[in-house]
Write an enzyme that holds these catalytic residues in place. Structure first.
Site, PDB file in Angstrom:
ATOM      1  N   CYS A 123      -7.330   6.966   4.154  1.00 11.98           N
ATOM      2  CA  CYS A 123      -6.811   7.257   5.491  1.00 11.98           C
ATOM      3  C   CYS A 123      -7.309   8.619   5.978  1.00 11.98           C
ATOM      4  O   CYS A 123      -7.166   9.627   5.277  1.00 11.98           O
ATOM      5  CB  CYS A 123      -5.284   7.239   5.488  1.00 11.98           C
ATOM      6  SG  CYS A 123      -4.565   7.583   7.120  1.00 11.98           S
ATOM      7  N   GLN A 177       0.820  -1.210   0.000  1.00 12.50           N
ATOM      8  CA  GLN A 177       0.000   0.000   0.000  1.00 12.50           C
ATOM      9  C   GLN A 177       0.853   1.258   0.000  1.00 12.50           C
ATOM     10  O   GLN A 177       1.786   1.398   0.795  1.00 12.50           O
ATOM     11  CB  GLN A 177      -0.950   0.041   1.191  1.00 12.50           C
ATOM     12  CG  GLN A 177      -1.941   1.202   1.050  1.00 12.50           C
ATOM     13  CD  GLN A 177      -2.957   1.276   2.169  1.00 12.50           C
ATOM     14  OE1 GLN A 177      -2.630   1.696   3.258  1.00 12.50           O
ATOM     15  NE2 GLN A 177      -4.184   0.863   1.886  1.00 12.50           N
ATOM     16  N   GLY A 229      -9.129  -5.380   9.506  1.00 12.03           N
ATOM     17  CA  GLY A 229      -8.132  -4.433   9.966  1.00 12.03           C
ATOM     18  C   GLY A 229      -7.907  -4.518  11.457  1.00 12.03           C
ATOM     19  O   GLY A 229      -7.135  -5.346  11.939  1.00 12.03           O
ATOM     20  N   ARG A 230      -8.627  -3.677  12.205  1.00 18.57           N
ATOM     21  CA  ARG A 230      -8.406  -3.636  13.656  1.00 18.57           C
ATOM     22  C   ARG A 230      -8.740  -4.964  14.338  1.00 18.57           C
ATOM     23  O   ARG A 230      -8.241  -5.247  15.418  1.00 18.57           O
ATOM     24  CB  ARG A 230      -9.230  -2.497  14.259  1.00 18.57           C
ATOM     25  CG  ARG A 230      -8.669  -1.111  13.919  1.00 18.57           C
ATOM     26  CD  ARG A 230      -9.577   0.001  14.374  1.00 18.57           C
ATOM     27  NE  ARG A 230     -10.821   0.015  13.607  1.00 18.57           N
ATOM     28  CZ  ARG A 230     -11.902   0.686  13.968  1.00 18.57           C
ATOM     29  NH1 ARG A 230     -11.906   1.380  15.099  1.00 18.57           N
ATOM     30  NH2 ARG A 230     -12.987   0.652  13.208  1.00 18.57           N
ATOM     31  N   LYS A 262      -8.145   1.787  -2.153  1.00 18.51           N
ATOM     32  CA  LYS A 262      -8.932   1.781  -0.921  1.00 18.51           C
ATOM     33  C   LYS A 262      -9.496   3.175  -0.703  1.00 18.51           C
ATOM     34  O   LYS A 262      -8.750   4.162  -0.699  1.00 18.51           O
ATOM     35  CB  LYS A 262      -8.083   1.363   0.280  1.00 18.51           C
ATOM     36  CG  LYS A 262      -8.882   1.123   1.563  1.00 18.51           C
ATOM     37  CD  LYS A 262      -8.013   0.471   2.634  1.00 18.51           C
ATOM     38  CE  LYS A 262      -8.852   0.050   3.833  1.00 18.51           C
ATOM     39  NZ  LYS A 262      -9.280   1.196   4.664  1.00 18.51           N
TER      40      LYS A 262
END
Length: 283
Positions: free
Chosen positions: A106, A76, A229-230, A146
């Site tokens: 982001c 990325q 992700g998290r 993304k």
């Protein structure tokens, strides 16, 4: 084979539906090596790195250092213009990655302040130029994108169509605005609209922490795959856990396994960063 066990096609890659999403400071090479011990075939994203940093002589050295067993890897990047893309992509390709992902989602202030990440959703013209430059620089591996629901207003559908027209091989959406960051309810119906509008695979990110949440989100969106992700934090076995649960199989992590994984993680970090890099704050 059920839907959940089928692979999806991203360019020339065939990968399972569940993937390890990019997390800055988390999904580095040591962590990805741990994930591989549980999940041998899933697509793993790297941490985000700016193309300007990578293009410098020593820039991105640690980010570009990884073991072949970590592949397939989606590297990325962040970019605010096309300027450094050719040089950065040359170094990324030389490292042997399998795809390159542009982050246009982001919400971090320092990233947005440099006109990267979700700031690109407020500037479709700039995003288009970057995507076209990326596809030109890496003609033989997939370019993915993304995004978020939008920057200050929801324009994900417009951006998704632009991305597909630019040759993006797959699109991941975190359906929250930049202003929401990671709070509030993700707009899954919006992700469903994006899925219906595109012919390329659409991946969902945001609040997918186990198979139950993935199943509920799929029923609303119909997406092709999921970025975890998290939910991966301190759980390199998470993709395997979700896969097992999708097959109605039990999955249990013992205290002994957690300790073993933690010790192996420490060893891998020392190998990757060096003893002084790991313990410098303790001196």
């Amino acid at each position: 084979m059920s839907f959940w066990q089928e692979y999806i096609k991203i360019g020339n890659l065939l990968v399972p539906r569940f993937m390890s999403g990019p997390l800055d400071g988390i999904t580095d090479s040591p962590f990805r090596q741990l994930v591989r011990k549980f999940s041998p075939h899933e697509l793993l994203y790297t941490e985000m790195r700016h193309v300007r940093c990578i293009s410098t002589p020593k820039g991105g050295a640690l980010a570009l250092k990884f073991e072949q067993m970590e592949r397939p890897i989606n590297f990325q990047i962040a970019a605010s213009s096309e300027e450094y893309i050719p040089m950065a992509c040359e170094k990324i390709l030389a490292a042997g990655v399998d795809a390159i992902d542009l982050n246009a989602g982001c919400p971090a202030n320092n990233v947005v302040g440099s006109c990267c990440g979700s700031a690109l959703m407020a500037n479709p013209e700039k995003l288009e130029k970057i995507l076209l430059a990326l596809n030109k620089a890496v003609p033989n591996i997939p370019v993915t994108l993304k995004i978020r629901a939008g920057f200050t207003h929801k324009n994900a559908l417009e951006i998704a169509k632009l991305a597909q027209d630019c040759g993006v091989a797959a699109l991941a959406i975190h359906p929250r605005l930049k202003t929401q960051k990671f709070a509030g309810i993700p707009d899954y119906p919006l992700a469903g609209e994006v899925k219906k509008a595109l012919s390329i695979p659409v991946l969902l990110s945001g609040n997918i922490v186990n198979f139950a949440t993935a199943k509920r989100a799929y029923e609303i969106t119909g997406v092709d795959g999921f970025l975890i992700g998290r939910g991966m934090w301190a759980k390199p076995w998470k993709l395997l856990e979700i896969q097992k649960h999708s097959q109605n199989e039990e999955f249990h992590v013992s205290s002994e396994m957690i300790l073993q994984v933690a010790l192996e993680h420490l060893q891998l970090m020392v190998q990757h960063y060096g003893i002084r890099g790991l313990y410098r704050d303790w001196e």
